[in-house]
Each structure stands twice: as C-alpha cells, then as structure tokens.
Design an enzyme around this catalytic site. Structure first.
Site, mmCIF file in Angstrom:
data_model
loop_
_atom_site.group_PDB
_atom_site.id
_atom_site.type_symbol
_atom_site.label_atom_id
_atom_site.label_comp_id
_atom_site.label_asym_id
_atom_site.label_seq_id
_atom_site.Cartn_x
_atom_site.Cartn_y
_atom_site.Cartn_z
ATOM 1 N N GLY A 112 0.837 -1.185 0.000
ATOM 2 C CA GLY A 112 0.000 0.000 0.000
ATOM 3 C C GLY A 112 0.874 1.238 0.000
ATOM 4 O O GLY A 112 1.694 1.420 0.890
ATOM 5 N N HIS A 113 0.765 2.010 -1.038
ATOM 6 C CA HIS A 113 1.500 3.271 -1.098
ATOM 7 C C HIS A 113 0.493 4.397 -0.957
ATOM 8 O O HIS A 113 -0.542 4.378 -1.621
ATOM 9 C CB HIS A 113 2.149 3.468 -2.481
ATOM 10 C CG HIS A 113 3.285 2.552 -2.749
ATOM 11 N ND1 HIS A 113 4.035 1.964 -1.777
ATOM 12 C CD2 HIS A 113 3.821 2.143 -3.921
ATOM 13 C CE1 HIS A 113 4.979 1.232 -2.322
ATOM 14 N NE2 HIS A 113 4.866 1.315 -3.628
HETATM 15 P P1 IMP Z 1 1.611 -11.405 2.867
HETATM 16 O O1 IMP Z 1 2.540 -10.583 2.052
HETATM 17 O O2 IMP Z 1 0.174 -10.971 2.756
HETATM 18 O O3 IMP Z 1 1.767 -12.886 2.637
HETATM 19 O O4 IMP Z 1 1.982 -11.157 4.418
HETATM 20 C C1 IMP Z 1 3.212 -11.603 4.953
HETATM 21 C C2 IMP Z 1 3.777 -10.592 5.942
HETATM 22 O O5 IMP Z 1 4.182 -9.425 5.238
HETATM 23 C C3 IMP Z 1 2.788 -10.112 6.999
HETATM 24 O O6 IMP Z 1 3.500 -9.840 8.192
HETATM 25 C C4 IMP Z 1 2.259 -8.813 6.421
HETATM 26 O O7 IMP Z 1 1.753 -7.943 7.417
HETATM 27 C C5 IMP Z 1 3.530 -8.277 5.793
HETATM 28 N N1 IMP Z 1 3.276 -7.342 4.699
HETATM 29 C C6 IMP Z 1 2.866 -7.619 3.451
HETATM 30 N N2 IMP Z 1 2.773 -6.488 2.731
HETATM 31 C C7 IMP Z 1 3.150 -5.482 3.522
HETATM 32 C C8 IMP Z 1 3.313 -4.066 3.316
HETATM 33 O O8 IMP Z 1 3.095 -3.503 2.249
HETATM 34 N N3 IMP Z 1 3.735 -3.376 4.395
HETATM 35 C C9 IMP Z 1 4.016 -3.950 5.582
HETATM 36 N N4 IMP Z 1 3.890 -5.254 5.810
HETATM 37 C C10 IMP Z 1 3.467 -6.023 4.785
#
Ligand code: IMP
Length: 427
Positions: A40-41
């Site tokens: 998310g940007h």
């Molecule tokens: P996934 O990418 O949905 O599989 O999540 C795996 C981990 O990466 C989790 O801890 C999420 O909260 C984290 N995560 C995924 N995308 C973001 C991001 O854009 N910002 C911060 N954490 C992220």
C-alpha cells in the site's frame, strides 16, 4: 540512462510512494517488481490522497509509463477496481503495461491464505489475506496461472481445471471448506481478460528498449528488506524478494543496468503482522508514535506495531541492498521529544551483537541496546533545505547516516509532495 531501485529498508511502509513521487519529473517508467495488493502506497498531491496497492505510483504522473513486472502477483479484480477508482477521479491508466509473465492470484489462493492462517493459530504469519503466499507457492510449484494465459481461453480453462482438481481436495478434505467451481472462475477471468488485454506486453523487452533509448527506469519494490523471503525474518515475511537483488529478476532487467539503489528508511520503525521486532514499544510511547505517525495499514487498516529507529537493521539493509542513498521519511513525527533513543546493537542472552544474529532463535531473544540523542521542539514541516532544520534534527540525521553506512540524500518532513528536504540529488 540508468535504472534505479527503490527499496524499503525496514519492514515496509517506509513511505516509498513519496520517494517515487519526488523523482517524478526525471522518471520515464516506474516498474513494480514483486508483491501484489498486499502493498500500500499513499501519495498525497495537493489536497488529494491516493492509496495505491497494485498500480505503480507512476500512474499518477501523466509522463510516466507504469509497468507491472513479471515478479508481481496480480489479483485482476483488484487491479481493475483500482483502475476504475482512479478513472473516477480523472486519472487514466491507459499507459499501464502488464507483464505477460506475471502470475495471477486466483480465488483458491485467497481462500487458502485465510484458512491456512486460521490453522496456524498463535503461530500465524499475520498475512494480509490477499492470496499472495499461495499464489507464489503455486508459481514455484509450476502450477501457476499467468497473465498470458488470459489470452488463450483453452489454456486458461485447462489450467483452472488442473489447479482446482487439487486445491478443491485440499479445501474440502483438509480444511473443511466449500470447493470452488472451475466454470465460474473461468467466466470471471475471461471477463477480466477482455479488459486487461490491451495492457499485456513483453515488459522486459519494452524496458530494454527504453534503457537503450536513454530513458530512466525506476524499479519500485513493495514491502521491505526484513520482509524478504530470503533475507527477512523468516517465516514472518512475504513470499517474494523486495530486496534490490529481486528487482532485476522481477522486472527482467540485467543487474549491470542498475546504477542507484535508493533505500527508504523511516525515522523510527514499524511492522505489521507477527514476528520479531527488537525495538518495539508496547507502552504509551508506542501508541504516541502510532497516533502521531498515522501508523495504520493502507491495505488492511491494521494497527502497525511501532518502535524506535534500529541502526542494526539499517546497516543490514545497506549491506543486503547495496544502498547508494537513503531517503529518510517522517522525521517531523519525532518533533517535540526531549530525547530520542536509537538502537545501536543487540544484547542476546548477555552477548552484544552489532549485526543481526545468524539464527532466528537468537533474533527472537535480541534486546535493544540504546543510545539517546537530544530531540528538537520546533515544527520542521516547512523546512526546505538542511539549514532550515534545528541543529539537533541535523545531528539526528547525521547519526543515522553514520550508523547505517550510506548517505541520507533526502529527508521527509511532512506528507505533502513538497515537504522534502533534498540534501543532494537522488539520481
Ligand atoms: P503477505 O505478504 O500478505 O503474505 O503477508 C506476509 C507478511 O508481510 C505479513 O506480516 C504482512 O503484514 C507483511 N506485509 C505484506 N505487505 C506489507 C506491506 O506492504 N507493508 C508492511 N507489511 C506487509
């Protein structure tokens, strides 16, 4: 002309959107190279705020060609929703190019992401639940459905059939969920195909030609270094490579085209989801940072965990990514503090570690060793040049620069496009 990489130096949410935006005028192509709509940007232009999940930030600049690279996993419904949302605000996505080799997130990926997290119970990763992990797992298992499959209905039907033959067994027999109807998925994805067709391209070839013509390509990662599948806090990571090395593979650009690696560092630290976070503050101070910094997820709305700046992490990010310049974001959030602690090393069961411990077991036991630096009381949100900042803010920047081992070339002092102190040009 060069290709530059923009990479998160912590656990994501460092403010990459603002950095892309800062480079705006110089950039011809912005390429997302990994991740999906887990990212998310937020970009603020004037009084307008844009939250982008899948579309590269370049979509907001009419002179930029936004590219979704082969390393990304795409939920086509979400992508089209984002395109339509921007169209409603007068922003066209006509220039968008999507790699034919990128993988698609399918309904069974989303179903499995949710159900496997539930089964993990207390050991859950805390994923965004968007199907990211299962989509990458199928890519590596060579069972994935790619964007180019949207162009061949026969192949698409076959791939959906094959995938669901297995996944429906897993969903119904292991997890006691309802199976997914392949015919309904085919119909849904054929409708997406109609709309996405004009955007599908051999993006690696497009980018190679652009670089040959002297165009400037910016590679934009989602997430951050410590969420990297190889170099992050495994298993509490995302399923792709946000680090600079992943940029080449995920965009189809050779390493010797890269000339700059711009790391994005927040002036403090945040993390979403589970996993180790040595400088985490679970007290009122942590809550103050969350509220003052607006640390709520753009994608999931979840509270971000908050803590002080961790120089061990920053040093690690410099090394893993080969950071040439840092963009330090959200310095203004720290205004008003008497003293600012910075983690300079860890204590692991009585032993000092100046680098991230080799094992996760040790990292889970890491306790921060802090040094404290004097804060500043002034409002810095109007600063334009380094000299506008109070001496203590300047010395905080200098300290972080020395500790992280790479120059801080720009400093964010507020959310707006123009609220950046540029110390030296980033490219
Ligand atoms: P996934 O990418 O949905 O599989 O999540 C795996 C981990 O990466 C989790 O801890 C999420 O909260 C984290 N995560 C995924 N995308 C973001 C991001 O854009 N910002 C911060 N954490 C992220």
């Amino acid at each position: 002309m060069p290709a530059a990489v923009l990479v998160g130096a912590q656990w994501g949410d460092e403010g990459k959107g603002k950095a892309t935006d800062l480079l705006g005028g110089d950039v011809d192509y912005v390429v997302r190279y990994q991740g999906g709509n887990n990212a998310g940007h937020t970009v603020v232009i004037g009084d307008q705020k844009y939250a982008l999940h899948l579309l590269p930030t370049g979509i907001l600049s009419p002179q930029v060609v936004p590219v979704i690279g082969n390393g990304v996993v795409i939920d086509p419904g979400v992508l089209l929703g984002e395109i339509d949302g921007l169209a409603a605000r007068g922003i066209s996505a006509e220039r968008l190019l999507i790699s034919s080799n990128a993988h698609l997130i399918m309904p069974h990926h989303k179903a499995l992401d949710k159900v496997t997290e539930r089964y993990l119970g207390k050991s859950k990763i805390g994923t965004t639940g968007r199907g990211i992990g299962p989509a990458y797992a199928d890519k590596i298992a060579r069972m994935g459905v790619r964007v180019q499959d949207l162009l061949d209905p026969g192949i698409l039907a076959k791939k959906i059939e094959v995938a669901l033959t297995e996944k429906n067994q897993v969903l119904t027999k292991v997890y006691n969920r309802r199976g997914i109807d392949p015919a309904a998925v085919l119909e849904e994805y054929l409708a997406y195909a109609e709309r996405l067709k004009p955007h599908i391209a051999d993006t690696s070839l497009v980018l190679a030609k652009a670089l040959d013509e002297g165009k400037f390509v910016l590679l934009e990662g989602g997430q951050g270094t410590l969420l990297d599948i190889d170099h992050g806090t495994y298993p509490f990571v995302t399923s792709s490579s946000p680090t600079a090395g992943g940029a080449c593979a995920g965009a189809g650009i050779p390493p010797n085209r890269l000339t700059k690696v711009i790391g994005i560092l927040k002036a403090y630290t945040t993390r979403v989801g589970s996993g180790p976070f040595p400088t985490e503050l679970t007290d009122d101070m942590g809550e103050w940072l969350r509220q003052t910094g607006g640390e709520f997820g753009v994608t999931t709305g979840r509270n971000r965990r908050t803590g002080w700046f961790d120089a061990v992490i920053a040093r690690y990010a410099t090394r893993i990514n080969g950071v040439t310049d840092y963009f330090l974001t959200k310095l203004d959030i720290l205004s008003g503090l008497e003293r600012i602690p910075v983690c300079v090393a860890y204590d692991v069961d009585g032993v000092r570690h100046d680098e991230i411990p080799m094992t996760q077991t040790d990292f889970h036991h890491a306790k921060p060793i802090y040094e404290e630096f004097p804060g500043w009381q002034e409002d810095i949100s109007g600063a334009k040049v380094l000299e506008d900042l109070p001496p203590n803010a300047r010395s905080y920047i200098r300290t972080l620069e020395e500790m992280s081992g790479a120059p801080i070339s720009a400093v964010g002092v507020g959310p707006g496009r123009d609220q950046t102190v540029v110390v030296r040009p980033l490219v």
